[in-house]
Design a protein around this motif. Sequence first.
Motif, PDB file in Angstrom:
ATOM      1  N   THR A  18       0.953  -0.854   0.134  1.00 16.21           N
ATOM      2  CA  THR A  18      -0.111  -0.103   0.445  1.00 16.21           C
ATOM      3  C   THR A  18       0.439   0.965   0.686  1.00 16.21           C
ATOM      4  O   THR A  18       2.233   0.832   0.669  1.00 16.21           O
ATOM      5  CB  THR A  18      -0.769   0.202   1.490  1.00 16.21           C
ATOM      6  N   ASN A  69      -4.086   2.844  -0.129  1.00 18.91           N
ATOM      7  CA  ASN A  69      -4.213   2.805  -1.057  1.00 18.91           C
ATOM      8  C   ASN A  69      -3.373   1.345  -2.009  1.00 18.91           C
ATOM      9  O   ASN A  69      -1.898   1.181  -1.405  1.00 18.91           O
ATOM     10  CB  ASN A  69      -3.357   4.099  -1.741  1.00 18.91           C
ATOM     11  N   ILE A 107      -5.683  -0.616  -6.795  1.00 19.14           N
ATOM     12  CA  ILE A 107      -6.947  -1.352  -6.584  1.00 19.14           C
ATOM     13  C   ILE A 107      -8.087  -1.123  -5.818  1.00 19.14           C
ATOM     14  O   ILE A 107      -9.122  -1.734  -5.782  1.00 19.14           O
ATOM     15  CB  ILE A 107      -6.416  -2.773  -6.634  1.00 19.14           C
ATOM     16  N   ALA A 108      -7.921  -0.132  -4.147  1.00 18.84           N
ATOM     17  CA  ALA A 108      -8.441   0.379  -3.479  1.00 18.84           C
ATOM     18  C   ALA A 108      -8.084   1.053  -2.798  1.00 18.84           C
ATOM     19  O   ALA A 108      -6.824   1.203  -3.028  1.00 18.84           O
ATOM     20  CB  ALA A 108      -8.290  -0.682  -2.170  1.00 18.84           C
ATOM     21  N   GLN A 109      -9.128   2.152  -3.303  1.00 17.03           N
ATOM     22  CA  GLN A 109      -8.546   3.562  -2.009  1.00 17.03           C
ATOM     23  C   GLN A 109      -9.339   4.207  -0.869  1.00 17.03           C
ATOM     24  O   GLN A 109     -10.613   3.579  -1.017  1.00 17.03           O
ATOM     25  CB  GLN A 109      -8.992   4.688  -2.915  1.00 17.03           C
ATOM     26  N   ILE A 110      -8.852   3.826   0.433  1.00 17.45           N
ATOM     27  CA  ILE A 110      -9.901   3.914   1.782  1.00 17.45           C
ATOM     28  C   ILE A 110      -8.929   4.541   2.797  1.00 17.45           C
ATOM     29  O   ILE A 110      -8.028   4.782   2.222  1.00 17.45           O
ATOM     30  CB  ILE A 110      -9.373   2.114   2.983  1.00 17.45           C
ATOM     31  N   ILE A 133     -14.568   4.438   0.501  1.00 14.58           N
ATOM     32  CA  ILE A 133     -13.736   2.959  -0.478  1.00 14.58           C
ATOM     33  C   ILE A 133     -14.211   3.369  -1.534  1.00 14.58           C
ATOM     34  O   ILE A 133     -15.346   4.268  -1.878  1.00 14.58           O
ATOM     35  CB  ILE A 133     -14.458   1.799   0.132  1.00 14.58           C
ATOM     36  N   GLN A 134     -13.411   3.304  -1.987  1.00 16.84           N
ATOM     37  CA  GLN A 134     -13.329   3.643  -3.491  1.00 16.84           C
ATOM     38  C   GLN A 134     -12.488   2.461  -4.602  1.00 16.84           C
ATOM     39  O   GLN A 134     -11.419   1.906  -4.224  1.00 16.84           O
ATOM     40  CB  GLN A 134     -13.081   4.106  -4.786  1.00 16.84           C
ATOM     41  N   LEU A 135     -13.261   1.309  -4.867  1.00 15.21           N
ATOM     42  CA  LEU A 135     -12.047  -0.248  -5.622  1.00 15.21           C
ATOM     43  C   LEU A 135     -12.370   0.000  -7.067  1.00 15.21           C
ATOM     44  O   LEU A 135     -12.814   0.464  -7.962  1.00 15.21           O
ATOM     45  CB  LEU A 135     -13.286  -1.263  -4.909  1.00 15.21           C
ATOM     46  N   GLU A 136     -11.567  -0.823  -7.489  1.00 16.77           N
ATOM     47  CA  GLU A 136     -11.044  -0.702  -9.187  1.00 16.77           C
ATOM     48  C   GLU A 136     -10.606  -2.327  -9.395  1.00 16.77           C
ATOM     49  O   GLU A 136      -9.984  -2.813  -8.708  1.00 16.77           O
ATOM     50  CB  GLU A 136      -9.972  -0.094  -9.844  1.00 16.77           C
ATOM     51  N   ASP A 137     -10.952  -2.117 -10.267  1.00  8.82           N
ATOM     52  CA  ASP A 137     -10.583  -3.516 -11.237  1.00  8.82           C
ATOM     53  C   ASP A 137      -9.132  -3.790 -11.278  1.00  8.82           C
ATOM     54  O   ASP A 137      -8.762  -3.007 -11.433  1.00  8.82           O
ATOM     55  CB  ASP A 137     -11.394  -4.710 -12.147  1.00  8.82           C
ATOM     56  N   PRO A 140      -3.390  -7.102  -7.767  1.00 10.27           N
ATOM     57  CA  PRO A 140      -2.330  -6.268  -6.614  1.00 10.27           C
ATOM     58  C   PRO A 140      -1.370  -6.698  -6.910  1.00 10.27           C
ATOM     59  O   PRO A 140      -0.547  -8.301  -7.614  1.00 10.27           O
ATOM     60  CB  PRO A 140      -2.905  -7.279  -5.198  1.00 10.27           C
TER      61      PRO A 140
END
Length: 155
Positions: A18, A69, A107-110, A133-137, A140
């Motif tokens: 992250t 992130n 792929i994830a914003q927290i 939270i925002q996620l993207e395909d 990792p």
Amino acid sequence: MDDRQFRNAMGKFATGVTVVATEVDGNVYGMTANAFMSVSLQPKLVVISIAEKAQMLEKIKQSGTFSVNILAAEQKELSMIFAGQLKEHRDVEFEHLGKIPVIPGAIAQITCEVSAAHVEGDHTLFIGKVTNIQLEDGEPLIYYSGKYRKLENDD
Ligand code: FAD
């Protein structure tokens, strides 16, 4: 037990990577971190562990907020930038989720508000109350035994 043996043992635990980010007086700071985990579902809490020598420690204390992130497989260079592993400075564009800076393409914003800080040895554990939270395909980035890896399909 020597430090190297402890580090080698901890390195056997494969993790994602992250970038923790925060903003103070309009300036954005990022730091690569893999000491991250989910703590609680109700309420939604996470924890990060920041070294006492890291600049990021004071920045999070000042802002009271941070983002975690989770980097995508192709974001190894960002991990190196924010771990101080590249010699020259690189400009990095951040976006904002609410008022907290986040890394585009993660792929994830927290985003979190600091709900508690515990000093343990030479690190501080920040408990973060999750605010968004925002996620993207995507796949990792992986870190194992001091090296970056990618996931392999088992089929
Ligand atoms: P600095 O050394 O000031 O910043 C780190 C780097 O980020 C510098 O090169 C700086 O130029 C760059 N940078 C910062 N903000 C920006 C910006 N806005 N734009 C462009 N560049 C910027 N340490 C921990 O304490 N906890 C962990 O969980 C942890 N996990 C790690 C996992 C991995 C895979 C790696 C490689 C390192 C990890 N580290 C961890 C070590 C940590 O990332 C480094 O020690 C880091 O350099 C400490 O950063 P700092 O806060 O002291 O800030």
